[in-house]
Scaffold this motif. Structure first.
Motif, mmCIF file in Angstrom:
data_model
loop_
_atom_site.group_PDB
_atom_site.id
_atom_site.type_symbol
_atom_site.label_atom_id
_atom_site.label_comp_id
_atom_site.label_asym_id
_atom_site.label_seq_id
_atom_site.Cartn_x
_atom_site.Cartn_y
_atom_site.Cartn_z
ATOM 1 N N LYS A 1 0.821 -1.207 0.000
ATOM 2 C CA LYS A 1 0.000 0.000 0.000
ATOM 3 C C LYS A 1 0.856 1.258 0.000
ATOM 4 C CE LYS A 1 -2.522 1.485 3.697
ATOM 5 N NZ LYS A 1 -3.626 1.460 4.661
ATOM 6 N N GLU B 1 0.258 5.514 0.376
ATOM 7 C CA GLU B 1 -0.646 6.625 0.668
ATOM 8 C C GLU B 1 0.120 7.905 0.356
ATOM 9 O OE1 GLU B 1 -2.539 6.432 4.636
ATOM 10 O OE2 GLU B 1 -1.606 4.454 4.738
ATOM 11 N N ARG C 1 -5.324 13.637 -1.777
ATOM 12 C CA ARG C 1 -4.897 12.382 -1.186
ATOM 13 C C ARG C 1 -5.322 11.210 -2.053
ATOM 14 N NH1 ARG C 1 -6.390 8.247 1.806
ATOM 15 N NH2 ARG C 1 -5.049 7.563 3.483
ATOM 16 N N GLU D 1 -4.802 6.670 -2.009
ATOM 17 C CA GLU D 1 -4.263 5.467 -1.385
ATOM 18 C C GLU D 1 -4.498 4.334 -2.372
ATOM 19 O OE1 GLU D 1 -6.285 2.775 1.981
ATOM 20 O OE2 GLU D 1 -5.676 4.752 2.689
#
Length: 175
Positions: free
Chosen positions: A49, A51, A62, A64
């Motif tokens: 992952k 972010e 933002r 993710e």
């Protein structure tokens, strides 16, 4: 653009640093030089992952992304942020309020007319004091992904929401 890279459950190798700096660095053309992008890389089981959070005056950009390969996640997150910037450019730079956060070239570039955001339904409901755990149960009973409630502990409006991995999140206002 400054890029701050941190890791959770992962060693940040030179290859990863280079990939992040190359891909996220491509976003620098949209921002002023003093903008900072915070990048967090993490690994949970087979989930790789990334972010990326870019605070700009009055807004937070933002994204993710999760995949089985960190390099794929890095590619995906860069594409998503670029798409967000192009889609919401007029709103982000509206009346030059936030213009200091963006590069002059990005501000001056023409964009195709964006689709207007339309609210098609308004819902009213009783807001009852309850504890966050009870709000999660109510959310599950309704089959929703989020639930707005009055927190019995703080007397503030809060939101509980479903997260990946069968977990829950709580959103509280910052006063």
């Amino acid at each position: 653009m400054n890029i701050i890279i941190t890791g959770k459950n992962i060693d940040i190798t030179e290859g990863l640093k280079e990939a992040v700096n190359e891909k996220i660095g491509k976003l620098a053309k949209y921002f002023s030089d003093d903008t900072t992008a915070k990048v967090t890389l993490s690994v949970e089981k087979d989930r790789q992952k990334i972010e990326v959070t870019i605070p700009v005056k009055g807004n937070i950009i933002r994204s993710e992304q999760v995949s089985s390969d960190m390099y794929v996640s890095i590619d995906l997150v860069q594409e998503i942020i670029e798409r967000q910037l192009k889609k919401y450019k007029n709103k982000l730079v509206d009346k030059k309020q936030n213009a200091v956060s963006f590069s002059q070239a990005f501000i001056e570039r023409e964009v195709e007319e964006e689709e207007e955001i339309k609210i098609v339904r308004t819902k009213q409901f009783d807001i009852k004091p309850m504890y966050p755990e009870d709000a999660c149960i109510q959310m599950e009973l309704l089959g929703h992904d989020f639930y707005v409630f009055l927190n019995a502990e703080t007397d503030q409006v809060n939101v509980v929401y479903k997260r990946k991995g069968n977990t829950y999140g709580l959103m509280e206002p910052e006063l």
